[in-house]
Design an enzyme around this catalytic site. Structure first.
Site, PDB file in Angstrom:
ATOM      1  CG  ASP A 151     -25.625 -59.080 -34.989  1.00  0.00           C
ATOM      2  OD1 ASP A 151     -25.397 -60.264 -34.683  1.00  0.00           O
ATOM      3  OD2 ASP A 151     -25.595 -58.654 -36.163  1.00  0.00           O
TER       4      ASP A 151
ATOM      5  NE  ARG B 296     -26.336 -47.637 -41.351  1.00  0.00           N
ATOM      6  CZ  ARG B 296     -27.212 -48.418 -40.733  1.00  0.00           C
ATOM      7  NH1 ARG B 296     -27.941 -47.934 -39.744  1.00  0.00           N
ATOM      8  NH2 ARG B 296     -27.361 -49.667 -41.087  1.00  0.00           N
TER       9      ARG B 296
ATOM     10  CG  ASP C   7     -24.382 -49.536 -42.948  1.00  0.00           C
ATOM     11  OD1 ASP C   7     -24.496 -48.486 -43.605  1.00  0.00           O
ATOM     12  OD2 ASP C   7     -25.173 -50.480 -43.038  1.00  0.00           O
TER      13      ASP C   7
ATOM     14  CB  SER D 127     -28.525 -58.769 -43.825  1.00  0.00           C
ATOM     15  OG  SER D 127     -28.241 -57.477 -43.345  1.00  0.00           O
TER      16      SER D 127
HETATM   17  N1  ARG Z   1     -25.497 -51.557 -49.524  1.00  0.00           N
HETATM   18  C1  ARG Z   1     -26.264 -50.548 -48.894  1.00  0.00           C
HETATM   19  C2  ARG Z   1     -25.370 -49.495 -48.308  1.00  0.00           C
HETATM   20  O1  ARG Z   1     -24.218 -49.721 -48.113  1.00  0.00           O
HETATM   21  C3  ARG Z   1     -27.236 -51.110 -47.888  1.00  0.00           C
HETATM   22  C4  ARG Z   1     -26.664 -51.747 -46.676  1.00  0.00           C
HETATM   23  C5  ARG Z   1     -27.755 -52.378 -45.934  1.00  0.00           C
HETATM   24  N2  ARG Z   1     -27.364 -52.917 -44.668  1.00  0.00           N
HETATM   25  C6  ARG Z   1     -27.916 -54.047 -44.196  1.00  0.00           C
HETATM   26  N3  ARG Z   1     -27.582 -54.417 -43.014  1.00  0.00           N
HETATM   27  N4  ARG Z   1     -28.738 -54.778 -44.909  1.00  0.00           N
HETATM   28  O2  ARG Z   1     -25.825 -48.413 -48.068  1.00  0.00           O
END
Ligand code: ARG
Length: 418
Positions: free
Chosen positions: A13, A93, A122, A173
Site C-alpha cells: 500500500d 498511533r 487507525d 492483515s
Molecule cells: N483492532 C485493533 C485496533 O483497532 C488492531 C488493528 C490492527 N491493524 C491492522 N492493520 N491489522 O487497534
C-alpha cells in the site's frame, strides 16, 4: 515542489502510495519509517522508498519513546480494551502521528500521509491526532481515496516499476509493535472458525500434543518482575530498560504459548470485528502490575481505578490521546502509582501465567491482622458492633417492608420480591 511526509511501512500500500501521491497531488514525498519494535530491515525499507521516488527516506527509532510515553502509562492505568485487548496498535498511533508532524515541521511540508483504509480505527486515530497537533497540515490517505483492489495495486506497481514483494499466500492483515501483534482478515472473519496456527508468530501452540513434542519448554519458568511506582524496572533482580524487558518477556512467555487473545471487538467506526492478538509481555506485565496494586492500593482506590482504567482504555482505543481528558486521567493514574513498588513472582507454564508471590515495602497486607494463627491482633469483638451497624439498614428495611409483605414464614429465596 511542495512536500508531503508519508508514514512508510515498506509494504504494498505505502509503496504504491509514494508514486500515487506524486501523480495525484503533485507533491514530493518524504517517507518516514518508524520503528516501534516491528522488527524489519529498516535500511532496506528506506532504500526501497528512495528507489520508488521518495526525495528523502527517514528512519526513526521510536521504541524507547513508545515504551516510556505510551506503553508504561497504559500499563500503570491498567488499560485493556473490552477486557481483552492490551491496545498495542492503538497506542502506537498517537506516537506515529506526533513523529509525522515533527518531521513535517522540520521539513516544511504542507501535508502528511498514511496508509490506512477507510474502515478501521487507525485512520481515526491518525487523523484526529494530526488535526489536533497541527490543524494546518493537510492529511492524505491514499488507500482511503483510491479505489484500487489489491490486484489493481499490483498492476499499478508493475506499470510504474515499483519494487514490491508480493506474497499472495498471506491473506492476513498484521500490525505489530513491542506491545503486541494484531492479526485480522482471512478466515478470522468467521467468528466461529478457530484461528489457524499459521496466524501466530510470537507464541507457540500449547496443545498437549505439542508440549510433548518439545515445541515448548517442558518445565515451568519462574520470573520476578520489579516495579517502581507502577513501572517495571527489573527482571529476576537485574535492572533492565523497558524495551529490553518487553522484548525478553515476549520471547520467554511466547515460548510458553502465553498471550494469545481472540476477541470480537467493537470498533469505533461502528462495526464488530474479529481480532486475534499475540501479546505475551503485555499479558504478563498487566497481571503482575495488577497483583502489586492489590497489595498496595486500598480497596476504594482499587475500585475507583477500575473505572478510570476502562475510560483510559476507551480513550486510547478511540484516538483521543491528545485530549485534556487524557491529561486529567493520566495525572490521576500517575498519582495512584506512588506506592506501587515491589516485586511480583510469576510462574509461566503451558499457555498461561499465574502470579505466585508479591511483596512491597508499602504493602497494606498486615499479617497480624490477617492471620488465623497465634499473633492475631484483629479485634474480634469489634466485629460484632461493626456487623450491627453495617446490617442496620437491611434489618430496618426488612422489618418495615420485606417481611410484612411475605409474612414471617415466607421464603425470600422462593418468592422473588416484585
Ligand atoms: N483492532 C485493533 C485496533 O483497532 C488492531 C488493528 C490492527 N491493524 C491492522 N492493520 N491489522 O487497534
Amino acid at each position: 515542489m511542495a512536500t508531503v511526509v508519508l508514514a512508510y511501512s515498506g509494504g504494498l500500500d505505502t509503496s504504491v502510495a509514494i508514486r500515487w501521491i506524486n501523480e495525484q497531488y503533485n507533491l514530493d514525498v518524504i517517507t518516514v519509517t518508524i520503528d516501534v519494535g516491528n522488527a524489519r530491515d529498516l535500511p532496506a525499507i528506506a532504500a526501497r522508498a528512495e528507489k520508488i521516488g521518495a526525495v528523502k527516506a527517514l528512519v526513526v527509532d521510536g521504541r524507547a519513546d513508545f515504551v516510556h510515553y505510551f506503553v508504561w502509562p497504559a500499563l500503570q492505568a491498567g488499560a485493556i480494551y473490552e477486557r481483552e485487548y492490551p491496545l498495542a496498535t492503538a497506542l502506537a498511533r498517537p506516537l506515529i502521528a506526533r513523529l509525522l508532524v515533527d518531521v513535517a515541521r522540520a521539513e516544511g511540508a504542507v501535508a502528511v500521509a498514511h496508509g490506512c483504509t477507510g474502515k478501521g480505527n487507525d485512520q481515526v486515530r491518525f487523523d484526529v491526532s494530526i488535526n489536533t497537533l497541527a490543524p494546518d497540515l493537510k492529511i492524505i490517505a491514499p488507500v482511503r481515496e483510491w479505489s484500487m483492489t489489491r490486484d489493481n495495486e499490483i498492476a499499478y506497481a508493475a506499470r510504474h516499476h515499483i519494487p514490491i514483494q508480493v506474497t499472495n499466500a498471506n491473506p492476513y492483515s498484521v500490525d505489530q509493535n513491542l506491545w503486541g501483534r494484531s492479526i485480522e482478515c482471512g478466515i478470522l472473519e468467521d467468528p466461529w472458525a478457530e484461528p489457524p496456527e499459521e496466524v501466530y508468530d510470537w507464541t507457540t501452540n500449547s496443545d498437549f500434543r505439542n508440549i510433548s513434542n518439545e515445541s515448548q519448554p517442558q518445565e515451568p519458568a519462574y520470573i520476578e518482575i520489579t516495579f517502581q511506582q507502577g513501572i517495571p524496572i527489573g527482571l529476576n533482580g537485574e535492572e533492565v530498560d523497558g524495551v529490553t524487558l518487553i522484548e525478553t518477556l515476549n520471547k520467554l512467555a511466547g515460548s510458553y504459548g502465553i498471550g494469545r487473545i481472540d476477541h470480537i471487538e467493537n470498533r469505533l467506526v461502528g462495526i464488530k470485528s474479529r481480532e486475534v492478538y499475540e501479546a505475551p509481555a503485555a499479558v504478563i506485565l498487566h497481571d503482575a502490575h495488577r497483583a502489586l496494586e492489590s497489595l498496595t492500593l486500598s480497596r476504594d482506590q482499587a475500585r475507583f481505578k477500575e473505572v478510570v482504567a476502562t475510560e483510559y482504555a476507551h480513550l486510547i482505543y478511540n484516538g483521543q490521546w491528545y485530549s485534556a481528558l487524557h491529561q486529567d486521567l493520566a495525572a490521576y493514574v500517575h498519582n495512584t502509582q506512588r506506592f506501587v513498588s515491589g516485586v511480583v513472582r510469576m510462574k509461566l507454564s503451558h499457555g498461561h501465567c499465574i502470579v505466585v508471590g508479591r511483596k512491597s515495602e508499602h504493602s497494606l497486607y498486615n499479617h497480624s491482622l490477617a492471620t488465623y494463627d497465634s499473633g492475631d491482633q484483629f479485634d474480634h469483638n469489634a466485629a460484632l458492633g461493626f456487623i450491627k451497624l453495617w446490617g442496620l439498614p437491611l434489618t430496618t428495611q426488612a422489618q418495615a417492608q420485606l417481611l410484612p409483605e411475605i409474612g414471617i414464614d415466607g421464603n425470600l429465596l422462593k418468592e422473588p420480591v416484585s
